[in-house]
Enzyme design. Structure first.
Site: not given
Length: 1770
Positions: A457, A732, A1361, A1443, A1625, A1667
């Site tokens: 090679d 099948d 705008d 905006d 909470d 919780e």
């Protein structure tokens, strides 16, 4: 008479004759204009045939009738015509002449000329048809011609007869116009008008006369009917009906453009490049073609261009085909760079090539050997490499790569002087080899190999041999790393030398590498060149530089070979596999071990597989084969017992003709009963007909969707991995295959579904046989290993891996070799069920063992790890961190397997992997949180021994497990949860020290941390407190009243396993009690019975004092000053993240010291059931009942079920009707109320036309509205909102397409008056818009996040705008609108062209329009998951309809965006934001005060001052201001509401207005009001006097605090990270129907950016469940915000979650997988574990009195409310 003669002539019907010419067109490859005279007879004959068929209908002509052309006219020519030409020919004086041919003038303005005597001008009707041959028009007017005599004198076979020419055929369709124009131009040229026809540039040679112009106009009209002209031609003629030359000019231009496009496409498709020209020239050529196509609006993608280029590459460049074959994101620039590199390499190599390498010209471009290289060559495919790098090596075709081989000690390899070796690609040739189109595979068939020879090679830079027999001075490899062209590792076992002894006694030596993972032995010409040896391929010899012949070489197939007889064998023993040293007497592996490792395959398959190298790292000679053929495996006999042999040879012969992966067999097996729900019950298998490669997929059911998903996956896998397309699938006739869904799936993909015939299973033999084989293996493996049955599919998958790797009796290769894959690396295989020890990377404690017993299943398909079953955790993991357990056999005792121990043999086979694992184990530090390649849901809970006097501890080595005698060698069928040897229950606590026990559960592994000290942490407790001020080494006296405040009163927590934490009761003495516990899995916090005892300690709460030691119950890595309990993930940055860093900078309240008698937190999370409690809209509780309960109020299912049922029934029957409409005693009242609610209209804030203008008595305001009205009309006309050219009759249009319209007027916040013309989208028909389109606007959280980041980074904020934004978006649908009524056009309609305000689709159309412009023109990208948020490297844009808010560090970047926007849109700058002083903004209703580098304040004072008084609420502007929006203890009476229907509707309407405004303000910035707003919103349909009063109170509080602002301060500049925190909470059971209220607050860098308060969707049965529900609602939004922050600001981000529920934290941390009592919350808890562990989320505990999210869940006293909110809103 004349007419009759004309009809008798077949050529007189010119329309039919011309049509025949059209049907007889020239071939496609011939120019239609190039028709020679020889073709004309065919046209004439065909014309004669057609005309003869139409003689009976002479009146039908393709040319429109025109009576104006019967005779010459004295008027201007030509006059208006009939048909479409007549309509468009009439031009009024106001119409402009748009023709580009002004010098031709206009035919209508010409004077009469004698051109009218031309035959071409005669009326084309039955009386005066046009002649088939027309005399050419000369410069002088022709004489009149007798039509009657003309046709009899015209020959039939000539183009010209005298002065006559062939006229063009009549245009028959719009598509043929371009072809017709060619004939028409030919006709004009033959008529002597070629010099006035413009070319494609619009140039002419001379100007035409009036006569010529009229002639062209009339002939064009005669042969081109108007209704058949293309649209673009009609548009030209509508402007100027006589402008024919413009049409001809543009037609010529289009034809030339189309021809050029076709030429460019052909050139691009036929590109070829072999390096004969420079790469730069090739790149310029291709780029020019692509650019030319782009200019013609034809975009050629990079992927398509790369594919076309790659197809044409040849020679050395053909390598790139394989490199780019699997890439999906190919870049053209990268491909050109690769081509340039190869071109430069070849150029350098040709210059450096020595003379001895000169060959025949046939091979001069093939060899690329680089001689005189002392070091190994480095060849990469990185296109960034400089030209000075060394040449690329050629491809070694037979390299078989091993994807399982891992790189060991990569750092050492990278630092070594030995470089990486890159082998060449698939399509390169060795020296002297002929090029073939077929692509060699990694494993070449042995028929291609020449036995006992070396393959020569030219491209291989190193010599590679498979056997160490010829290797001299061999040493184990530790440095060299070889990779192939695909950059995959090739393991090298040893390095040595090959010694050659050639014919004339010449001896030489070259360097060689040993690897069994290749198909050929490679001889590198580069290595021979270093010894002055070259290969001559003309004489087929090896020669020295002086011409001496050393040895002949042989050409075999396409390669050249050198015999191994010239090699000198070594005198050392065979090199061991994987560098494992062997003794001189080689020990062979026993066949039973190999039989078991290879999945109990049969003897012949194993032997043949080893011969064919289908299994690497093992050879046939390494195995003891004696008695192998007669060996009877007991497990095989039991697992594979059959009735009779399967039918063989049943498949059709034609299937052999298919290529690999084109013909598949499939079948489904199942169901398997009595399995857990998580285990699959079916599997579907696939087998390739050609290669016999097999796949299996698990299935939980046989539904159509499941089967379809599998087919989609397998087809995509084959297409992407093997570059093949499936053509046929045989199956099948089961319903799962014959359904319509799958049939349509096959049809759409062009796949043939081949079904078996009825009751003929023999035709399905391949799939049936595979299923039988897999099931036999499955039964055998499970029986042999003793693993539970729910692992049956793992056994099937293991069998599939093995079966694909072994050679079948009828095949010469294995399925993997047929597929082009590398052989099976046996060092990566463990026997199924092999006992192992898995490393636990994140144990519960440092003193706990690090190893977990497990059983190996099969190699992972998704990583380099192994799938291992862990019985103690009841799950499987994917890991490489395991050690094979010695002296453990998983064999059946009844067959006396104890005599067969394969530990030494197994160690030798897996020596490579063992060394890799041991190295990982020794390198990991047990004291650090390191990352692991397997995913635990949380750390492993392992109970340790009780505390002893010696507090020092050491980590336990998992290998010490081997010293313990184990009686059971097999995994049990039913795995016990207590399988771990280390689950040792804690012993009795030493009574001398009053410790608070934090015992771990042995059933579930769950842990609930509290402010108490566990004995297992005492060893670290003393050391920690030594560094605290005032701490000592002695235990703390818990009875001291001056030192510690534990903050725990009446708190009791429960783990998942039911083991309760200490019950802590307020008492003056410290008492130790024992309480029974229940082992039932639960997340409930209530008491329950148990058989075991747990010590319970009651400790009186003490005051907190500074500089005083306190008991810390958390592990050392979890501790913080706030008693935080984190869930630390194994992240590299986790060591820097603590509770202090998370809590730092948060706007938490500063708490003062409380006295021991303070009871503000005693009743935390206790559901209050008061004797007079009614349905409280505010969820309050009576203060008188707070301290009356000394025991936990958490319900026990066993003890208090009856009591709670009574309470709940009473609650529901008497008090819980707040969410329903008022129930009158008369049913009619309820129905009327419901109808009244439905008929309530939203509050209207705009004025109609009559209100604003017609009947408006305020003249000044009226004038402003009139001005606004005219401005709106002008804007609508300017934007071409509708079609102004035509009004449509109302009766002619489908009513569905008609939209009502109206003008609305309003006054904006800045005082300007606005008028807007809108469509009535509320009554728009559903068929007129796409319901899937969405109108997106920026999310408020995205805006708040952007503002927060802008403050921290000193950004400029610019507000823009866009005027009439929607009108910039085109509308796709056909819609019509009614003009406003005041215009007086009641029966007319306007065709809409633009997206008018009010239409359902207008918002979506505008969003797509502006999004496309921002991306394409402004170089912006939309942030994924956050619509209307765009960014690039400098600017961030938040879009809300019209905006725009721009954020940038550089103001010039904002200005650049504004400039770009103004090019397309009418953009108005509201606030540029360039001042360094305080700037005021009005952004989406928020009044913002911003000073860069300092602060930002968000409020709505002006807006509230204006709007609140207009609500008709009795405000008290001068009275005492309210200090809180509500107080606890207020309840709503649930008595029946009897009210009049009209009054009810009115009050509901009022509630909608009040709560609507309050909700708008609350979600903008007043997050402290969200609980009250949400609770009152639930009572909109119950507008009692009490509810209205509470609503008025809320509005009064908003009025009193309208000046409050959300205050942000710039983050400290020293902070390197962004910190995103969610505080959660929940209030348990404080809402109607025992529902809980949950709330979350989100903070970015200490600034509150959002909040949420809502009622839980499920009924919670404990505070822990509530919780968990709250946390589960917070985490998804937290993750989304994290992604947004990282996109907008590239700093690292730390995510934290704070909750005041320790039990919730414990459940998130737990590894317990047993069932929860409530499956809904069990699912939430398991999901939380995955989300927390997979997102690097830090979970910490926060004290309730510091939890600012408390304001989201319950009404608070004034003092508490102010304390929790005054830090962030004031």
């Amino acid at each position: 008479m004349e007419s009759q003669q004309l009809h008798q002539n077949p050529h007189s019907l010119h329309g039919s004759a011309y049509a025949s010419v059209t049907s007889k067109e020239v071939p496609s490859n011939q120019d239609p204009l190039a028709v020679s005279a020889s073709n004309l007879p065919e046209f004439d004959r065909d014309s004669t045939k057609v005309n003869s068929q139409q003689e009976t209908t002479p009146g039908t002509s393709a040319v429109p009738e025109n009576h104006h052309h019967v005779s010459p006219q004295p008027a201007s020519v030509p006059p208006p015509q009939n048909g479409q030409y007549q309509q468009h020919g009439m031009m009024t004086p106001n119409k402009a002449m748009a023709s580009n041919w002004a010098h031709y003038q206009q035919p209508s303005m010409m004077t009469c000329s004698h051109y009218q005597t031309s035959p071409a001008y005669y009326q084309p009707d039955p009386h005066y048809p046009l002649p088939q041959y027309i005399p050419p028009l000369s410069t002088s007017s022709p004489d009149p011609i007798d039509l009657k005599n003309q046709h009899s004198e015209i020959p039939q076979a000539k183009t010209k007869v005298g002065n006559n020419v062939l006229p063009p055929h009549t245009l028959t369709s719009e598509e043929n116009f371009s072809t017709w124009v060619k004939f028409y131009i030919r006709f004009l040229k033959n008529s002597n008008l070629g010099d006035i026809i413009p070319n494609d540039q619009g140039e002419i040679k001379r100007q035409m006369t009036y006569e010529e112009h009229a002639y062209i106009y009339n002939t064009f009209q005669a042969f081109a009917p108007f209704h058949l002209l293309p649209t673009w031609v009609k548009q030209i003629l509508e402007i100027n009906y006589a402008d024919i030359l413009t049409v001809l000019c543009k037609s010529v231009s289009k034809m030339q453009t189309n021809n050029q496009e076709l030429k460019d496409w052909i050139a691009l498709a036929n590109l070829e490049y072999d390096g004969s020209t420079s790469a730069d020239t090739f790149e310029i050529t291709v780029s020019t073609i692509i650019q030319r196509l782009k200019e013609n609006n034809i975009n050629v993608s990079d992927r398509l261009a790369c594919q076309l280029i790659l197809k044409g590459l040849s020679g050395d460049f053909k390598y790139l085909r394989n490199q780019y074959r699997t890439k999906t994101n190919m870049k053209l620039s990268q491909l050109f760079a690769e081509i340039q590199l190869i071109y430069d390499e070849n150029k350098i190599m040709n210059l450096n090539k020595p003379s001895q390498y000169k060959q025949h010209s046939e091979y001069k471009n093939v060899s690329r050997t680089s001689p005189n290289t002392t070091n190994t060559k480095v060849t990469t495919r990185n296109y960034h490499r400089t030209n000075s790098s060394k040449p690329r090596a050629a491809k070694a075709h037979n390299i078989a790569t091993s994807s399982k081989f891992s790189r060991v000690n990569n750092d050492h390899i990278n630092e070594s002087t030995v470089s990486s070796q890159y082998l060449s690609d698939d399509d390169e040739l060795s020296l002297g080899q002929q090029q073939k189109e077929s692509k060699p595979t990694h494993t070449i068939d042995s028929n291609d190999e020449l036995p006992d020879h070396l393959l020569i090679d030219s491209g291989a830079s190193q010599t590679l041999v498979r056997s160490a027999h010829y290797l001299h001075h061999a040493t184990p490899n530790s440095e060299i790393n070889i990779v192939d062209a695909q950059k995959q590792d090739i393991p090298i076992n040893a390095i040595g030398n090959l010694h050659f002894n050639f014919q004339n006694g010449t001896k030489t030596s070259i360097k060689a590498l040993h690897t069994p993972n290749i198909a050929y032995d490679l001889l590198s010409l580069s290595e021979l060149a270093n010894q002055n040896i070259t290969a001559c391929f003309t004489r087929n010899t090896l020669e020295r530089s002086d011409g001496t012949v050393l040895a002949p070489i042989v050409k075999h197939g396409d390669f050249y070979w050198l015999s191994k007889k010239y090699l000198i064998p070594s005198h050392i023993s065979k090199l061991t596999i994987n560098n494992v040293n062997k003794s001189k007497s080689v020990n062979k592996y026993p066949y039973p071990l190999i039989h078991r490792m290879l999945g109990h395959a049969n003897f012949r398959s194993i032997q043949k597989s080893l011969k064919k190298n289908a299994v690497t790292y093992l050879k046939e000679s390494d195995i003891e084969w004696s008695n192998a053929s007669t060996y009877q495996c007991p497990d095989c006999l039991i697992g594979k017992s059959t009735k009779h042999r399967h039918v063989k040879g049943s498949r059709l012969k034609y299937q052999e003709s298919y290529e690999p992966f084109q013909y598949l067999h499939t079948d489904i097996f199942g169901p398997v009963h009595h399995l857990p729900k998580s285990a699959p019950s079916y599997f579907i298998s696939f087998t390739d007909e050609k290669t016999r490669f097999q796949w299996v997929y698990p299935l939980h059911d046989r539904r159509e969707e499941s089967i379809l998903n599998v087919f989609t996956s397998i087809l995509a896998f084959i297409k992407n991995q093997f570059n093949a397309r499936v053509l046929v699938i045989q199956m099948d006739r089961g319903s799962e295959y014959t359904n319509k869904t799958l049939h349509k799936f096959f049809t759409n993909r062009g796949i043939t579904a081949c079904y078996t015939t009825t009751a003929d299973s023999r035709a399905h033999g391949v799939a049936e046989r595979l299923n039988r084989t897999l099931l036999n293996d499955c039964r055998t493996l499970l029986h042999c290993s003793g693993l539970p049955n729910h692992l049956w599919f793992s056994a099937v998958e293991f069998s599939t891996i093995i079966r694909n790797s072994l050679v079948s009796p009828k095949k010469r290769k294995s399925a993997r070799q047929h597929a082009g894959l590398a052989g099976l690396d046996i060092t990566t295989i463990l026997p199924f069920g092999q006992p192992v020890i898995v490393n636990n990377h994140n144990p519960d404690s440092k003193i706990h063992p690090r190893g977990i017993p497990g059983y190996a299943l099969h190699p992972s398909r998704n990583s380099y790890g192994y799938i291992i079953y862990l019985p103690s955790l009841k799950k499987t993991v994917d890991t490489t961190n395991y050690v094979i357990l010695q002296n453990k056999q998983t064999k059946l005792d009844q067959f006396d397997y104890d005599t067969l121990t394969f530990d030494d043999d197994l160690n030798r086979l897996t020596a490579h992997n063992q060394s890799f694992i041991e190295q990982n184990e020794t390198e990991q530090s047990y004291d650090q949180n390191t990352e692991s390649d397997h995913d635990y849901q949380s750390e492993i809970e392992i109970n340790s021994d009780p505390l002893v006097n010696d507090f020092s501890s050491q980590s336990i080595n998992p290998l010490q497990l081997d010293k313990e005698p184990v009686q059971k060698v097999r995994a049990p069928k039913e795995v016990d949860a207590d399988i771990s040897e280390y689950n040792i229950l804690p012993s009795t606590i030493r009574s001398r020290t009053p410790h608070i026990i934090n015992k771990e559960s042995t059933e579930m592994g769950g842990t609930v941390e509290s402010d108490t000290t566990s004995p297992r942490h005492s060893s670290t407790f003393t050391a920690r407190n030594q560094n605290r001020p005032g701490s000592t080494n002695e235990m703390i006296d818990l009875t001291s009243q001056d030192r510690v405040n534990y903050g725990l009163e009446n708190i009791k927590t429960t783990r998942l396993g039911g083991t309760e934490e200490p019950y802590i009761q307020r008492n003056s003495d410290t008492n130790i009690k024992y309480r029974t516990t229940n082992s039932t899995p639960s997340i409930d916090d209530r008491s329950s019975n148990s058989e075991s005892t747990t010590p319970i300690i009651s400790i009186e709460t003490k005051a907190v004092c500074d500089n005083t030691p306190s008991i810390d119950t958390d592990p050392p890595e979890y501790r913080s000053s706030d008693h935080a309990t984190p869930n630390i993930m194994p992240d590299k940055s986790s060591k820097n993240v603590t509770a202090d860093s998370i809590l730092d900078d948060l706007p938490l309240p500063d708490l003062t010291h409380k006295s021991p008698t303070d009871t503000s937190d005693v009743s935390k999370d206790i559901p209050h059931i008061h004797s007079r409690q009614t349905n409280s809209s505010l969820g309050g509780m009576d203060d008188s009942n707070v301290l009356t309960t000394t025991k936990s109020k958490k319900r026990s299912l066993e003890d208090n079920e009856t009591e709670i049922e009574v309470s709940r029934d009473t609650w529901n029957n008497k008090n819980m009707r707040s969410l329903e409409p008022p129930r009158s005693k008369k049913r009619i009242n309820l129905i009327a109320a419901i109808k009244g609610v439905k008929s309530i209209k939203p509050v209207r804030t705009t004025l109609r036309y009559d209100e604003a203008i017609t009947y408006n008595k305020d003249n000044k305001e009226k004038d402003r509205y009139v001005e606004a009205y005219h401005k709106e009309i002008s804007q609508l006309l300017k934007m071409n909102t509708w079609d102004t050219n035509k009004y449509y009759d109302r009766n002619d249009i489908d009513p569905k397409k008609v939209i009502n319209s109206m003008f609305i007027f309003n006054k904006k916040r800045d005082g300007t008056h606005k008028a807007r013309f809108v469509a009535r989208g509320d009554i728009q028909h559903p068929d007129t818009y796409d319901s899937d389109m969405q109108s997106n606007t920026v999310h408020h959280y995205a805006l708040m996040t952007s503002l927060s980041i802008a403050l921290d980074n000193d950004y400029y904020i610019t507000q823009l705008d866009i005027s009439s934004a929607y009108l910039y978006a085109d509308i796709k649908e056909e819609l019509y609108i009614r003009p406003p009524p005041h215009l007086g056009l009641n029966d007319k309609l306007l065709r809409l062209r633009k997206s008018l305000y009010g239409l359902k689709q207008s918002g979506a159309n505008w969003y797509e329009t502006i999004k496309s412009y921002l991306i394409n023109c402004c170089d912006m990208q939309e942030v994924r998951g956050w619509s209307c948020v765009f960014k690039n490297s400098q600017v961030t844009i938040c879009l809300f309809v019209d905006d725009m808010i721009l954020f940038s560090k550089d103001l010039n970047a904002n200005k650049k965006i504004i400039t770009t926007l103004k090019k397309q849109y009418d953009t108005k700058i509201i606030n540029l934001g360039e001042s360094d002083n305080e700037i005021q903004y009005d952004i989406l209703g928020l009044e913002i005060k911003y000073q860069r580098s300092k602060y930002m304040k968000l409020g709505m004072e002006k807006s509230l001052t204006e709007k609140l008084p207009k609500l008709n609420v009795p405000l008290n502007p001068k009275g005492k201001k309210l200090r809180a929006p509500g107080q606890p203890g207020h309840y709503i009476d649930q008595d029946e509401l009897e009210i009049d229907e009209d009054e009810y509707k009115e009050k509901v309407h009022e509630m909608q207005k009040l709560i609507g405004l309050a909700s708008y303000v609350g979600y903008k910035f007043r997050f402290d009001l969200l609980y009250y707003i949400n609770t009152l919103a639930q009572h909109i349909l119950f507008p009692s006097r009490q509810v209205l009063d509470m609503t008025y109170e809320l509005i009064q509080f908003m009025w009193d605090t309208r000046d409050k602002q959300l205050i942000w301060h710039k983050n400290k500049p020293t902070k390197p990270d962004n910190k995103l925190v969610a505080i959660s909470d929940a209030s348990y059971g404080n809402q109607p129907y025992y529902k809980s209220q949950i709330g979350n607050i989100f903070l970015l860098n200490g600034k509150v950016i959002g909040g949420k308060s809502t009622k839980a969707s499920l009924t919670c049965t404990s505070t822990t469940e509530a919780e968990i529900h709250a946390v589960s609602e917070a985490i998804p939004l937290l993750n989304n915000l994290s992604h947004l922050v990282q996109e907008l600001n590239k700093k690292p981000i730390i995510k934290g979650l704070l909750t005041d529920s320790r039990s919730t934290i414990s459940i998130i941390k737990s590894t317990n997988e047993e069932k929860f009592r409530n499956r809904f919350f069990g699912t939430k808890a398991m999901r939380l574990r995955d989300e927390v562990s997979g997102n690097n989320l830090y979970v910490y505990y926060i004290e309730t009195k510091k939890n600012i999210a408390d304001v989201m869940t319950k009404p608070l006293p004034i003092k508490t409310f102010k304390l929790l909110t005054n830090k962030w809103i004031h």
